[in-house]
Write a protein that holds these residues in place. Structure first.
Motif, short mmCIF file in Angstrom:
data_model
loop_
_atom_site.label_atom_id
_atom_site.label_comp_id
_atom_site.label_asym_id
_atom_site.label_seq_id
_atom_site.Cartn_x
_atom_site.Cartn_y
_atom_site.Cartn_z
N ILE A 299 -32.11 47.33 -4.17
CA ILE A 299 -31.42 48.37 -5.16
C ILE A 299 -32.17 48.17 -6.43
O ILE A 299 -32.63 47.19 -6.75
N SER A 300 -32.01 49.12 -7.08
CA SER A 300 -32.90 48.93 -8.41
C SER A 300 -31.70 48.47 -9.51
O SER A 300 -30.65 48.17 -9.22
N GLY A 301 -32.35 48.11 -10.45
CA GLY A 301 -31.39 47.39 -11.74
C GLY A 301 -30.41 48.49 -12.25
O GLY A 301 -29.41 47.97 -12.75
N ASN A 302 -30.54 49.53 -11.79
CA ASN A 302 -29.40 50.63 -12.16
C ASN A 302 -28.75 51.11 -10.95
O ASN A 302 -27.85 52.15 -11.04
N GLN A 303 -28.72 50.46 -10.11
CA GLN A 303 -27.85 50.26 -8.95
C GLN A 303 -28.15 51.64 -8.07
O GLN A 303 -27.29 52.11 -7.40
N VAL A 304 -29.43 52.04 -7.93
CA VAL A 304 -29.89 53.00 -7.09
C VAL A 304 -30.46 52.16 -5.64
O VAL A 304 -31.43 51.59 -5.94
N PRO A 305 -29.63 52.82 -4.57
CA PRO A 305 -30.22 51.96 -3.39
C PRO A 305 -31.72 52.40 -3.09
O PRO A 305 -31.94 53.50 -3.32
N GLN A 306 -32.56 51.59 -2.74
CA GLN A 306 -33.95 51.55 -2.40
C GLN A 306 -34.21 51.48 -1.00
O GLN A 306 -35.18 52.22 -0.53
N GLY A 307 -33.56 50.60 -0.52
CA GLY A 307 -33.93 50.66 1.11
C GLY A 307 -33.09 49.55 1.92
O GLY A 307 -32.33 48.63 1.27
N VAL A 308 -32.99 49.54 3.28
CA VAL A 308 -32.22 48.96 4.01
C VAL A 308 -33.22 48.28 5.13
O VAL A 308 -33.91 49.26 5.73
N PHE A 309 -33.09 46.88 5.23
CA PHE A 309 -34.26 46.70 6.37
C PHE A 309 -33.25 45.69 7.53
O PHE A 309 -32.45 44.82 6.98
N LEU A 310 -33.52 45.96 8.53
CA LEU A 310 -32.74 45.32 9.59
C LEU A 310 -33.55 44.36 10.31
O LEU A 310 -34.64 44.93 10.93
N ASP A 311 -33.08 43.22 10.78
CA ASP A 311 -33.86 42.32 12.01
C ASP A 311 -33.80 43.20 13.23
O ASP A 311 -32.51 43.56 13.58
N PRO A 312 -34.78 43.38 13.76
CA PRO A 312 -34.60 44.18 15.21
C PRO A 312 -33.48 43.46 16.12
O PRO A 312 -32.76 44.38 16.78
N GLY A 313 -33.48 42.42 16.29
CA GLY A 313 -32.42 41.56 16.93
C GLY A 313 -31.13 42.09 16.77
O GLY A 313 -29.92 41.91 17.64
N LEU A 314 -30.65 42.35 15.42
CA LEU A 314 -29.33 42.63 15.03
C LEU A 314 -28.81 44.10 15.84
O LEU A 314 -27.83 43.99 15.99
N LEU A 315 -29.85 44.93 16.06
CA LEU A 315 -29.44 46.13 16.87
C LEU A 315 -28.90 46.03 18.42
O LEU A 315 -28.24 46.88 18.83
N GLU B 219 -36.85 49.89 -17.71
CA GLU B 219 -36.94 48.39 -16.97
C GLU B 219 -36.15 48.34 -15.80
O GLU B 219 -36.56 47.96 -14.77
N LEU B 220 -34.66 48.65 -16.10
CA LEU B 220 -33.92 48.71 -14.94
C LEU B 220 -33.95 49.59 -13.96
O LEU B 220 -34.02 49.42 -12.62
N ASP B 221 -34.68 50.95 -14.23
CA ASP B 221 -35.03 51.87 -12.99
C ASP B 221 -36.32 51.25 -12.28
O ASP B 221 -36.42 51.34 -10.88
N LEU C 275 -33.96 44.77 -6.91
CA LEU C 275 -33.25 43.44 -6.39
C LEU C 275 -32.76 43.70 -5.15
O LEU C 275 -32.90 44.88 -4.61
N GLU C 276 -32.72 42.45 -4.46
CA GLU C 276 -32.32 42.20 -3.15
C GLU C 276 -31.00 41.56 -2.95
O GLU C 276 -30.37 40.88 -3.57
N GLY C 277 -30.34 41.96 -1.81
CA GLY C 277 -29.20 41.48 -1.20
C GLY C 277 -29.17 41.12 0.36
O GLY C 277 -29.87 42.04 0.95
#
Length: 115
Positions: free
Chosen positions: A51-67, A32-34, A38-40
């Motif tokens: 990130i997964s419930g087992n703390q495996v990073p899943q993705g990073v999403f950036l607002d284009p304006g932040l760049l 279930e944790l796999d 979850l989001e931050g």
């Protein structure tokens, strides 16, 4: 045997039964944790880390304006989001583990511990 501070057979049988159930539940919890995502977010919400419930990073999403910002601003926002995702994952994992192990604490085996 109970007179020598040893648990009786029914207490041991119950302890083993509960231990086997906890082991089965732990495998299910791991799955279930796999699967849990979850989001931050950064404080300004321009970065989202999953990130997964087992703390495996899943993705990073950036607002284009932040760049368009200074590198230090981007780095700080990514770090904030990563820390928030990690905290969410850690708290979720801890809560689920407490649910799982809570039933084991209900064993009534005073003779096992010499009580």
């Amino acid at each position: 045997m109970a007179g020598f501070g040893l648990p009786n057979l029914s207490q041991l049988t119950e302890a083993f039964r509960k231990a086997q159930q906890i082991q089965k539940d732990a495998v299910k919890l791991q799955e279930e944790l796999d699967a849990l995502v979850l989001e931050g977010f950064s404080e300004d919400r321009r970065v989202r880390v999953t990130i997964s419930g087992n703390q495996v990073p899943q993705g990073v999403f950036l607002d284009p304006g932040l760049l368009n910002e200074e590198p230090q601003v981007v780095e700080a926002a990514v770090l904030e989001a990563l820390q928030a995702a990690h905290l969410s994952s850690t708290e979720t994992m801890k809560a689920r583990m407490e649910e799982l192990t809570g039933s084991f604490g209900n064993l009534n085996m005073p003779n096992l511990l010499g009580g």
